[in-house]
Scaffold this motif. Structure first.
Motif, PDB file in Angstrom:
ATOM      1  N   TYR A 151      32.052 -78.048 -40.986  1.00 42.03           N
ATOM      2  CA  TYR A 151      31.071 -78.617 -41.916  1.00 42.03           C
ATOM      3  C   TYR A 151      29.638 -78.232 -41.539  1.00 42.03           C
ATOM      4  N   ALA A 152      29.388 -78.001 -40.252  1.00 43.36           N
ATOM      5  CA  ALA A 152      28.071 -77.493 -39.843  1.00 43.36           C
ATOM      6  C   ALA A 152      27.827 -76.113 -40.431  1.00 43.36           C
ATOM      7  N   VAL A 153      28.864 -75.267 -40.395  1.00 40.45           N
ATOM      8  CA  VAL A 153      28.755 -73.923 -40.966  1.00 40.45           C
ATOM      9  C   VAL A 153      28.506 -73.996 -42.467  1.00 40.45           C
ATOM     10  N   GLN A 154      29.260 -74.856 -43.155  1.00 49.12           N
ATOM     11  CA  GLN A 154      29.099 -74.975 -44.607  1.00 49.12           C
ATOM     12  C   GLN A 154      27.698 -75.461 -44.970  1.00 49.12           C
ATOM     13  N   PHE A 155      27.184 -76.395 -44.180  1.00 48.50           N
ATOM     14  CA  PHE A 155      25.836 -76.901 -44.450  1.00 48.50           C
ATOM     15  C   PHE A 155      24.803 -75.801 -44.246  1.00 48.50           C
ATOM     16  N   CYS A 156      24.957 -75.008 -43.197  1.00 46.91           N
ATOM     17  CA  CYS A 156      24.023 -73.904 -42.933  1.00 46.91           C
ATOM     18  C   CYS A 156      24.022 -72.905 -44.081  1.00 46.91           C
ATOM     19  N   LYS A 157      25.198 -72.614 -44.613  1.00 51.87           N
ATOM     20  CA  LYS A 157      25.293 -71.663 -45.713  1.00 51.87           C
ATOM     21  C   LYS A 157      24.604 -72.202 -46.965  1.00 51.87           C
ATOM     22  N   LYS A 158      24.752 -73.493 -47.203  1.00 51.35           N
ATOM     23  CA  LYS A 158      24.178 -74.102 -48.398  1.00 51.35           C
ATOM     24  C   LYS A 158      22.692 -74.373 -48.248  1.00 51.35           C
ATOM     25  N   HIS A 159      22.265 -74.665 -47.016  1.00 45.24           N
ATOM     26  CA  HIS A 159      20.860 -75.003 -46.759  1.00 45.24           C
ATOM     27  C   HIS A 159      20.337 -74.199 -45.567  1.00 45.24           C
ATOM     28  N   PRO A 160      20.198 -72.886 -45.706  1.00 48.13           N
ATOM     29  CA  PRO A 160      19.760 -72.069 -44.566  1.00 48.13           C
ATOM     30  C   PRO A 160      18.385 -72.467 -44.038  1.00 48.13           C
ATOM     31  N   GLU A 161      17.585 -73.094 -44.890  1.00 46.12           N
ATOM     32  CA  GLU A 161      16.264 -73.530 -44.441  1.00 46.12           C
ATOM     33  C   GLU A 161      16.346 -74.663 -43.418  1.00 46.12           C
ATOM     34  N   LYS A 162      17.525 -75.281 -43.290  1.00 44.60           N
ATOM     35  CA  LYS A 162      17.714 -76.388 -42.351  1.00 44.60           C
ATOM     36  C   LYS A 162      18.242 -75.922 -40.992  1.00 44.60           C
ATOM     37  N   ILE A 163      18.541 -74.632 -40.871  1.00 45.81           N
ATOM     38  CA  ILE A 163      19.027 -74.126 -39.580  1.00 45.81           C
ATOM     39  C   ILE A 163      17.938 -74.337 -38.526  1.00 45.81           C
ATOM     40  N   PRO A 164      18.261 -74.998 -37.411  1.00 45.59           N
ATOM     41  CA  PRO A 164      17.229 -75.304 -36.408  1.00 45.59           C
ATOM     42  C   PRO A 164      16.667 -74.046 -35.759  1.00 45.59           C
ATOM     43  N   ILE A 165      15.399 -74.109 -35.410  1.00 45.03           N
ATOM     44  CA  ILE A 165      14.696 -72.960 -34.840  1.00 45.03           C
ATOM     45  C   ILE A 165      14.369 -73.240 -33.376  1.00 45.03           C
ATOM     46  N   TYR A 166      14.701 -72.307 -32.526  1.00 44.19           N
ATOM     47  CA  TYR A 166      14.352 -72.363 -31.106  1.00 44.19           C
ATOM     48  C   TYR A 166      13.663 -71.058 -30.719  1.00 44.19           C
ATOM     49  N   ASP A 167      12.961 -71.094 -29.594  1.00 48.22           N
ATOM     50  CA  ASP A 167      12.345 -69.858 -29.111  1.00 48.22           C
ATOM     51  C   ASP A 167      13.406 -68.881 -28.600  1.00 48.22           C
ATOM     52  N   LEU A 168      14.513 -69.423 -28.081  1.00 48.12           N
ATOM     53  CA  LEU A 168      15.620 -68.585 -27.623  1.00 48.12           C
ATOM     54  C   LEU A 168      16.866 -69.446 -27.513  1.00 48.12           C
ATOM     55  N   ILE A 169      17.990 -68.910 -27.987  1.00 49.01           N
ATOM     56  CA  ILE A 169      19.279 -69.583 -27.830  1.00 49.01           C
ATOM     57  C   ILE A 169      20.153 -68.728 -26.908  1.00 49.01           C
TER      58      ILE A 169
END
Length: 245
Positions: A151-169
């Protein structure tokens, strides 16, 4: 005597120097997505620390380290000593879904309840995420350990603007991730600089769908670097030699 002379003339390898050379190649690459194939004893913790320090020197400070199971997460947290937020993939997915889907609760074993429901409905052939499964998920408004990454993957696909941003993962033990978990990493990589580390000879969870092919597939060797294209994301793969820690 000849044998002793032969050994005496053997060049002495400076493992620390060689390891630093490998790490510098990875750090100096400006590719935003990298995979490092590194087995036991190659100095992964050293690599992670150097990567973070390099970013800190550029004024960056928001780092995320993801691994597979809790014990490895604890070990990684100890190794990084507070340099990065350290979590398992499932814990991160749980946190992500709870933050973005406040109407849904988290029940670890909800998939068992859904499975029982589907059996009562005489649906025995199902997979997590198909229409029958999703209908019960929305009925209960709950996700659990078995389906939270999906469900995390599905949410990311539907709302890519909500993908969290980090300086490095940083992602460790990638060889233990299955297709859905790998896809979640791909979603994070679409918005972040990311370093993935795994050992394609150490996949221990093939019974749950993990596969060394997520590291190996579609790669072509080119000197120190391997260039791979997978899931529409291009990765730079740096193969580290086995050095002493």
């Amino acid at each position: 005597m000849t044998s002793n002379k032969s050994q005496a003339n053997k060049p002495i390898i400076d493992h620390e120097k060689e390891r630093k050379k490998d790490v510098d190649i990875i750090i100096d690459s400006n590719h935003p997505r990298k995979v490092v194939v590194a087995g036991p004893g190659t100095g992964k913790s050293f690599l992670f620390k150097q990567l973070i320090q390099s970013e800190k020197n550029r004024g960056k400070k928001d780092f995320l380290a993801i691994t597979f199971i809790g014990k490895l997460c604890d070990d990684l947290a100890d190794d990084l000593a507070g340099l990065a937020k350290t979590t398992t993939l499932h814990s991160f997915a749980k946190e992500f879904v709870e933050k973005n889907c406040p109407d849904f609760n988290y029940y670890p074993d909800i998939h068992k309840l859904i499975e029982d429901d589907l059996k009562i409905m005489e649906i025995n052939d199902y997979v997590i995420g198909d229409e029958a499964y999703k209908e019960r998920t929305y009925f209960y408004k709950a996700v659990g350990h078995a389906d939270v990454v999906f469900y995390a993957v599905q949410f990311c696909k539907k709302h890519p603007e909500k993908i969290p941003i980090y300086d490095l993962i940083l992602v460790d033990e990638y060889q233990d991730f299955n297709q859905t978990e790998s896809e979640f990493i791909d979603q994070l990589a679409s918005k972040n600089n990311i370093i993935i580390v795994g050992d394609d000879d150490q996949a221990l969870y093939e019974f749950k769908g993990s596969s060394p092919n997520f590291i190996r597939e579609n790669t072509t060797v080119r000197s120190f670097h391997l260039v791979a294209k997978r899931c529409f994301a291009t990765w730079l793969v740096c193969r580290q030699n086995a050095h002493s820690t």
